[in-house]
Design a protein around this motif. Structure first.
Motif, PDB file in Angstrom:
ATOM      1  N   CYS A  13       0.824  -1.213   0.000  1.00 11.22           N
ATOM      2  CA  CYS A  13       0.000   0.000   0.000  1.00 11.22           C
ATOM      3  C   CYS A  13       0.861   1.267   0.000  1.00 11.22           C
ATOM      4  CB  CYS A  13      -0.905   0.011   1.232  1.00 11.22           C
ATOM      5  SG  CYS A  13       0.020   0.093   2.792  1.00 11.22           S
ATOM      6  N   GLY A  14       0.183   2.404   0.001  1.00 14.19           N
ATOM      7  CA  GLY A  14       0.863   3.689   0.028  1.00 14.19           C
ATOM      8  C   GLY A  14       1.684   3.904   1.282  1.00 14.19           C
ATOM      9  N   HIS A  15       1.217   3.368   2.401  1.00 13.18           N
ATOM     10  CA  HIS A  15       1.978   3.503   3.649  1.00 13.18           C
ATOM     11  C   HIS A  15       3.311   2.758   3.530  1.00 13.18           C
ATOM     12  CE1 HIS A  15       2.991   3.890   7.829  1.00 13.18           C
ATOM     13  NE2 HIS A  15       3.023   2.584   7.977  1.00 13.18           N
ATOM     14  N   CYS A  16       3.274   1.605   2.902  1.00 12.83           N
ATOM     15  CA  CYS A  16       4.502   0.834   2.663  1.00 12.83           C
ATOM     16  C   CYS A  16       5.481   1.655   1.823  1.00 12.83           C
ATOM     17  CB  CYS A  16       4.188  -0.465   1.925  1.00 12.83           C
ATOM     18  SG  CYS A  16       3.085  -1.596   2.781  1.00 12.83           S
ATOM     19  N   GLU A  17       4.950   2.251   0.757  1.00 12.15           N
ATOM     20  CA  GLU A  17       5.781   3.086  -0.106  1.00 12.15           C
ATOM     21  C   GLU A  17       6.408   4.223   0.684  1.00 12.15           C
ATOM     22  OE1 GLU A  17       3.104   2.494  -4.171  1.00 12.15           O
ATOM     23  OE2 GLU A  17       3.018   4.382  -3.075  1.00 12.15           O
ATOM     24  N   GLY A  18       5.622   4.859   1.547  1.00 10.01           N
ATOM     25  CA  GLY A  18       6.117   5.967   2.356  1.00 10.01           C
ATOM     26  C   GLY A  18       7.212   5.545   3.305  1.00 10.01           C
ATOM     27  N   SER A  19       7.076   4.359   3.883  1.00  6.97           N
ATOM     28  CA  SER A  19       8.099   3.851   4.805  1.00  6.97           C
ATOM     29  C   SER A  19       9.426   3.650   4.083  1.00  6.97           C
ATOM     30  CB  SER A  19       7.649   2.530   5.431  1.00  6.97           C
ATOM     31  OG  SER A  19       6.514   2.721   6.227  1.00  6.97           O
ATOM     32  N   VAL A  20       9.372   3.053   2.904  1.00  7.80           N
ATOM     33  CA  VAL A  20      10.591   2.829   2.117  1.00  7.80           C
ATOM     34  C   VAL A  20      11.186   4.171   1.700  1.00  7.80           C
ATOM     35  CG1 VAL A  20      11.484   1.903  -0.056  1.00  7.80           C
ATOM     36  CG2 VAL A  20       9.918   0.533   1.330  1.00  7.80           C
ATOM     37  N   ARG A  21      10.339   5.069   1.204  1.00  4.73           N
ATOM     38  CA  ARG A  21      10.794   6.391   0.759  1.00  4.73           C
ATOM     39  C   ARG A  21      11.482   7.137   1.900  1.00  4.73           C
ATOM     40  NH1 ARG A  21       6.345   7.855  -1.088  1.00  4.73           N
ATOM     41  NH2 ARG A  21       6.704   7.329  -3.261  1.00  4.73           N
ATOM     42  N   SER A  22      10.897   7.082   3.079  1.00  5.05           N
ATOM     43  CA  SER A  22      11.446   7.782   4.241  1.00  5.05           C
ATOM     44  C   SER A  22      12.840   7.280   4.613  1.00  5.05           C
ATOM     45  CB  SER A  22      10.487   7.620   5.425  1.00  5.05           C
ATOM     46  OG  SER A  22      11.021   8.192   6.588  1.00  5.05           O
ATOM     47  N   GLU A  23      13.033   5.972   4.611  1.00  5.56           N
ATOM     48  CA  GLU A  23      14.337   5.404   4.981  1.00  5.56           C
ATOM     49  C   GLU A  23      15.398   5.672   3.922  1.00  5.56           C
ATOM     50  OE1 GLU A  23      15.343   4.179   7.866  1.00  5.56           O
ATOM     51  OE2 GLU A  23      13.340   4.466   8.698  1.00  5.56           O
ATOM     52  N   VAL A  24      15.037   5.513   2.653  1.00  4.04           N
ATOM     53  CA  VAL A  24      16.006   5.722   1.571  1.00  4.04           C
ATOM     54  C   VAL A  24      16.396   7.199   1.481  1.00  4.04           C
ATOM     55  CG1 VAL A  24      16.372   5.549  -0.933  1.00  4.04           C
ATOM     56  CG2 VAL A  24      15.257   3.679   0.303  1.00  4.04           C
ATOM     57  N   ALA A  25      15.466   8.087   1.789  1.00  4.97           N
ATOM     58  CA  ALA A  25      15.740   9.531   1.734  1.00  4.97           C
ATOM     59  C   ALA A  25      16.824   9.951   2.724  1.00  4.97           C
ATOM     60  CB  ALA A  25      14.454  10.314   1.989  1.00  4.97           C
ATOM     61  N   LYS A  26      17.070   9.146   3.732  1.00  2.02           N
ATOM     62  CA  LYS A  26      18.098   9.467   4.730  1.00  2.02           C
ATOM     63  C   LYS A  26      19.518   9.275   4.199  1.00  2.02           C
ATOM     64  CE  LYS A  26      15.119   8.102   8.594  1.00  2.02           C
ATOM     65  NZ  LYS A  26      14.950   7.130   9.694  1.00  2.02           N
TER      66      LYS A  26
END
Length: 69
Positions: A13-26
């Protein structure tokens, strides 16, 4: 610029996408992130070549697993 695509498993889902995006953005040097739960993909654009291990660790930190596509 460098663009690398990874196959990610476990996202639903979108929440999953957000979690991955948040970690990779670091990660230093990341300038763009495209995540698709439907396609099971992650595309990372960066200023220079990123260490695959760092990207895979970030995805793992988000709770998913990935391999370079």
């Amino acid at each position: 610029m460098s663009t690398t695509t990874y196959s990610v498993t476990g996202m639903t889902c979108g929440h999953c996408e957000g979690s991955v995006r948040s970690e990779v953005a670091k990660l230093d040097g990341v300038t763009g992130i495209e995540v698709s739960a439907a396609a099971g993909s992650l595309t990372v654009t960066s200023e220079a070549e990123l260490d695959d291990a760092a990207v895979l660790a970030a995805v793992d930190e988000a709770g998913y697993s990935a391999v370079r596509a």
